[in-house]
Write an enzyme that holds these catalytic residues in place. Structure first.
Site, short mmCIF file in Angstrom:
data_model
loop_
_atom_site.label_atom_id
_atom_site.label_comp_id
_atom_site.label_asym_id
_atom_site.label_seq_id
_atom_site.Cartn_x
_atom_site.Cartn_y
_atom_site.Cartn_z
N LYS A 1 51.18 -29.15 79.14
CA LYS A 1 51.80 -28.58 77.94
C LYS A 1 52.85 -29.54 77.35
CE LYS A 1 51.12 -23.82 79.63
NZ LYS A 1 50.30 -23.11 78.63
N THR B 1 48.65 -18.71 72.79
CA THR B 1 48.85 -17.52 71.96
C THR B 1 50.28 -17.51 71.42
OG1 THR B 1 49.21 -16.34 74.04
CG2 THR B 1 47.09 -16.01 72.96
C1 26Q Z 1 45.23 -18.58 90.65
C2 26Q Z 1 45.13 -18.60 92.02
C3 26Q Z 1 46.12 -18.09 92.83
C4 26Q Z 1 47.22 -17.52 92.22
C5 26Q Z 1 47.31 -17.48 90.83
C6 26Q Z 1 46.32 -18.03 90.05
C7 26Q Z 1 46.43 -18.00 88.58
C8 26Q Z 1 47.19 -17.04 87.93
C9 26Q Z 1 47.33 -17.05 86.58
C10 26Q Z 1 45.78 -18.95 87.79
C11 26Q Z 1 45.92 -18.94 86.41
C12 26Q Z 1 46.70 -17.98 85.79
C13 26Q Z 1 46.91 -17.92 84.34
C14 26Q Z 1 46.30 -18.64 83.46
C15 26Q Z 1 46.62 -18.53 82.03
O1 26Q Z 1 47.53 -17.83 81.65
N1 26Q Z 1 45.86 -19.21 81.16
C16 26Q Z 1 46.11 -19.15 79.73
O2 26Q Z 1 45.35 -18.11 79.17
C17 26Q Z 1 45.67 -17.89 77.82
C18 26Q Z 1 44.88 -16.69 77.34
O3 26Q Z 1 43.54 -17.00 77.18
C19 26Q Z 1 45.39 -19.12 76.98
O4 26Q Z 1 45.86 -18.89 75.68
C20 26Q Z 1 46.09 -20.34 77.58
O5 26Q Z 1 45.69 -21.50 76.89
C21 26Q Z 1 45.77 -20.46 79.05
O6 26Q Z 1 46.53 -21.51 79.63
#
Ligand code: 26Q
Length: 838
Positions: free
Chosen positions: A577, A678
């Site tokens: 980012k 977003t």
């Molecule tokens: C994975 C494994 C173990 C623990 C946690 C996680 C984990 C938790 C949350 C992995 C990823 C996330 C969150 C990801 C996220 O927020 N991605 C975002 O999603 C948005 C909605 O689609 C997009 O706008 C963003 O670009 C994206 O980064």
């Protein structure tokens, strides 16, 4: 003996024929509101005017609003049942809801009435709002998207259910101590949660561990069952979700882990009372805490337990609801049920549905598979291959032995299909396989794609990248399965509620229809030439900046100058980012100003966001922001023109204060890496201009608002790929750009690290060495673009025109539009019209 037998079973229904009176729809006039508030105050909170605290007043208010939601909830749900509608189940490990008070009041269409009612008892609505704790059951974009979807689904009239986990601790609270992030637990339920309804009778057993047993059924057929398991119960908590002025109330059902009695009692009977109670706590840990994202999945057994726990409970509930109707045929399942997986986190629901259909209900494999695929859809939120979820096979098989068998069979059939199509391409088979034999891991994305009829990305560029690179093999094997559904945000929370000043001005100009139909904002374009509108537009922004500055002063103790440009970057801290690129630019401005240069406009740069607790580099960036900010503030010559502030503990509620005050929105990720974003939409909808790369949804925002109304810079996604393939090194950019070199040398000089020398050395080393996110390659372009933004800001009238055009052209970024596309193209459900409405 089972402890239950000695108590009346709470799940028993009384044996008499029931006839309850229908719930009344209470009036929303001021006297009725005061009356029901007082009722809740006396009978639920149990206080009077001598003893009630402000929190009690809030609680009584929330409960009295929930009562009104429940009245509408019964009507909505019985309508769904009567018309046997197809339901959508949105499975997500995260729902970042924030506060509910004002959104529910606004969606009831009763803001003025509630304000007056509270005034009568001596309170201000705006003050009471601050007593509500954020429901922070999510990390960032993915969790907030789920929350926006809930509100939009209710607003457009979809029979939509959110399913997730009722974490006792949500996203950690971020404190800044000596300039560094420190995590504190978020005990959000401490004072209770007035919005939820506990369902002590909605209790489903979830199995873990155990072994597989083969047996013959009554017909002599070979069957499999999963036995000797350790069981946990999932207990439901429901939160009503109200649509905007349409009387529709859907639900968010979150599961809490409760220990199973059998599990405790064996030890209990053996006389080991304390151990039995300890085990009980151990089991209930499953719903204790939200996991922050982490690159290290290995060993996070509790995370996998969470995933299965809520997937299993949810499917039991879904199947129960499906079978409730007499004469149900399994054929009908895809006509009545759509399940959307919010990323791969709930992907274990796919083998779980197979297990339920094949083992419990004895359907044959290929029939069960057809039903499963027809039911599931999968949304991907990341293009980074290294961020795709995988699980070590050994502990997966210990925790879920039957599911591993089922996945092995799904994998076998998938490999066969690939081999049939590409007989000699063994590399392709390995790439597409669900089981990664070499590393002994399960690839959850491959499972999710294979088990779903529809897979979607969250912005056009992101989806193209999925099709062409990350999931290219799948696109070729299953053409058409991958589609795009560009993200959106709910305009009720992110404009109507968060920015009352701008909302009022917009409504005065074009009427109020935009709240429920964001495309109506385009009507604003007609008034772009109206000098007085532009003047008032600026007054609103200025007032919002003052409000934000007051809040920041009150909470964090520093002064923000509302006469400077508010330049904001708020989002999770992650290298891709590029908060660092922002800081490098600020340091450059600092050096230039120290040299006597004067910028065209004063700026306050604000950076906010949480770093994953284990993400060392991200935490170092936060540290740098704080240290550099302090140095700038300490230099009066510079501080006149420039401020750099960290916004601690960024979350939904503080976002609602920040976006209305934002003038320049920083969306500067390395092109090709941000799936959508977003926050970019939230800022633009509040009249900010965007400085950004051609990444994620920025591309579509640019397409909508016009490139002349944005500040676009940087290498494009294909150019970044090129640079990477060429092995382009940052040193060529540093050599070509003495100012960049100077900024890095400033980092190396140690002036930012008086307390602990060497702290920021790794940042400088990264920039000169392996600059994986191309800070250096984009630095020049970024600085030049920032100069355009500064010059643009000085042309006040032109800036205002651009701001109005941004808002006017944001209509397509409503999550109402997003949900309509999912409904039509993935779920095949039609918005309903309530029969008992009105
Ligand atoms: C994975 C494994 C173990 C623990 C946690 C996680 C984990 C938790 C949350 C992995 C990823 C996330 C969150 C990801 C996220 O927020 N991605 C975002 O999603 C948005 C909605 O689609 C997009 O706008 C963003 O670009 C994206 O980064």
């Amino acid at each position: 003996m089972d402890e239950r037998k000695s108590f009346p079973n709470p799940t028993d229904h009384p044996p008499v024929r029931r006839s309850f009176p229908l719930p009344t729809l209470h009036e929303l006039d001021v006297p009725s509101l005061v009356d029901s508030w007082a009722h809740r105050m006396y009978y639920s909170v149990g206080k009077d005017e001598y003893t009630a605290t402000s929190w009690d007043v809030y609680k009584a208010l929330a409960l009295s609003i929930r009562d009104r939601l429940m009245e509408r909830w019964f009507r909505t749900q019985s309508d769904y049942y009567e018309s046997d509608v197809k339901r959508v189940y949105y499975l997500s490990l995260e729902f970042l809801m924030g506060r509910s008070l004002l959104n529910n009041i606004l969606n009831l269409g009763a803001y003025t009435k509630y304000s007056l009612a509270l005034e009568q008892v001596g309170y201000r609505l705006e003050h009471l709002e601050e007593y509500e704790r954020d429901a922070g059951l999510g990390n960032g974009g993915l969790g907030r998207l789920a929350a926006c979807f809930l509100e939009s689904a209710a607003t457009i009239g979809l029979p939509f259910y959110g399913y997730g986990i009722r974490y006792e601790y949500g996203i950690f609270n971020q404190k800044i101590v000596d300039g560094q992030q420190v995590e504190a637990p978020d005990n959000w339920l401490r004072n209770g949660n007035p919005w939820e309804v506990a369902r002590n009778d909605a209790l489903f057993p979830v199995k873990f561990f155990g072994r597989i047993e083969h047996y013959k059924d009554e017909g002599g057929l070979d069957r499999i069952r999963w036995v000797d398991t350790q069981d946990v119960y999932a207990m439901a908590f429901d939160t009503p979700i109200l649509g905007y002025k349409n009387e529709i109330v859907n639900s968010l059902r979150l599961w809490a882990a409760r220990s199973s009695r059998e599990f405790d009692l064996s030890k209990f009977n053996a006389g080991d009372y304390v151990r039995a109670v300890e085990d009980k706590n151990g089991t209930e840990n499953i719903s204790k805490v939200l996991y922050p994202p982490d690159d290290q999945y290995a060993g996070k057994e509790l995370r996998l337990k969470q995933q299965y726990f809520f997937s299993s409970a949810t499917l039991q509930d879904v199947v129960r609801r499906f079978l409730k109707r007499k004469g149900r045929k399994w054929d009908e399942l895809p006509d009545k049920v759509a399940i959307q997986l919010n990323d791969t986190h709930p992907a274990v629901a796919i083998p779980e549905l197979m297990r339920v259909l094949v083992d419990d209900h004895r359907l044959d494999w290929s029939y069960a598979w057809d039903l499963t695929q027809a039911v599931f859809g999968y949304t991907n939120h990341t293009v980074l291959p290294e961020a795709l979820e995988t699980w070590p096979m050994d502990f997966f098989s210990r925790l879920l032995p039957r599911h591993l068998q089922i996945i092995v069979e799904i994998d076998r059939r998938l490999r066969e299909a690939v081999r049939t199509r590409y007989p000699d391409d063994t590399a392709r088979v390995e790439r597409m396989a669900i089981l990664d034999d070499k590393n002994q891991r399960l690839k959850m994305a491959n499972l999710a794609i294979t088990g779903s009829h529809a897979v979607n990305g969250v912005a056009k560029l992101h989806t193209d990248i999925l099709r062409e690179t990350t999931f290219r093999d799948f696109e070729e094997l299953f053409p058409g399965r991958i589609s795009n559904k560009t993200n959106g945000i709910t305009p009720r929370r992110w404009l109507f509620k968060a920015n009352p000043g701008l909302s009022a001005l917009i409504s005065e100009t074009i009427g109020t229809a935009w709240v429920g139909d964001l495309e109506q904002l385009s009507e604003l374009e007609k008034f772009i030439g109206d000098v007085s509108l532009r003047e008032r537009w600026r007054e609103v922004k200025r007032a919002n900046k003052v409000t934000m500055a007051h809040w920041y002063k009150r909470v964090h103790g520093f002064d923000l100058d509302p006469d400077s440009m508010f330049d904001v970057q708020v989002k999770r801290i992650h290298e891709y980012k590029r908060q660092l690129l922002n800081v490098l630019h600020v340091i450059l401005l600092y050096l230039r100003i120290r040299d006597g240069w004067e910028p065209s406009a004063p700026r306050t740069v604000m950076i906010g966001g949480k770093a994953a607790p284990s993400y060392v580099v991200a935490k170092r960036i936060i540290h740098l922001v704080n240290v550099a900010g302090k140095i700038i503030a300490g230099d009066p010559k510079v501080a006149k023109h420039l401020g750099l502030f960290f916004l601690p503990n960024y979350g939904v509620s503080c976002a609602e204060k920040i976006f209305p005050a934002c003038e320049l929105s920083e969306q500067i990720s390395t092109a090709g890496m941000e799936a959508s974003g977003t926050g970019n939409m939230k800022a633009a909808l509040n009249g900010a201009l965007t400085i950004g790369t051609m990444d994620g949804a920025n591309v579509e925002i640019c397409d909508a608002v016009g490139i002349d109304n944005m500040f676009i810079f940087g290498h494009t996604a294909p150019e970044i790929v090129d640079l990477r393939n060429r092995g382009a090194s940052s040193s060529e950019y540093i050599k070509a750009n003495p100012e960049l070199d100077r900024v890095i040398r400033e980092l190396e000089s140690g002036v930012f690290e008086k307390a602990s020398p060497g702290t920021f050395r790794p940042i400088a080393e990264m920039l000169r060495g392996n600059d994986y996110y191309f800070h250096c390659a984009d630095f020049n372009l970024y600085v030049a673009c920032q100069e355009r933004a500064s010059d643009g800001y000085v042309d006040v009238e032109q800036w205002t025109r651009m701001s109005i055009l941004n808002v006017a052209r944001m209509g397509r970024f409503s999550s109402d539009r997003t949900l309509r596309q999912y409904a039509e193209e993935i779920w095949h459900v039609k918005p309903i019209h309530l029969r008992s409405r009105g």
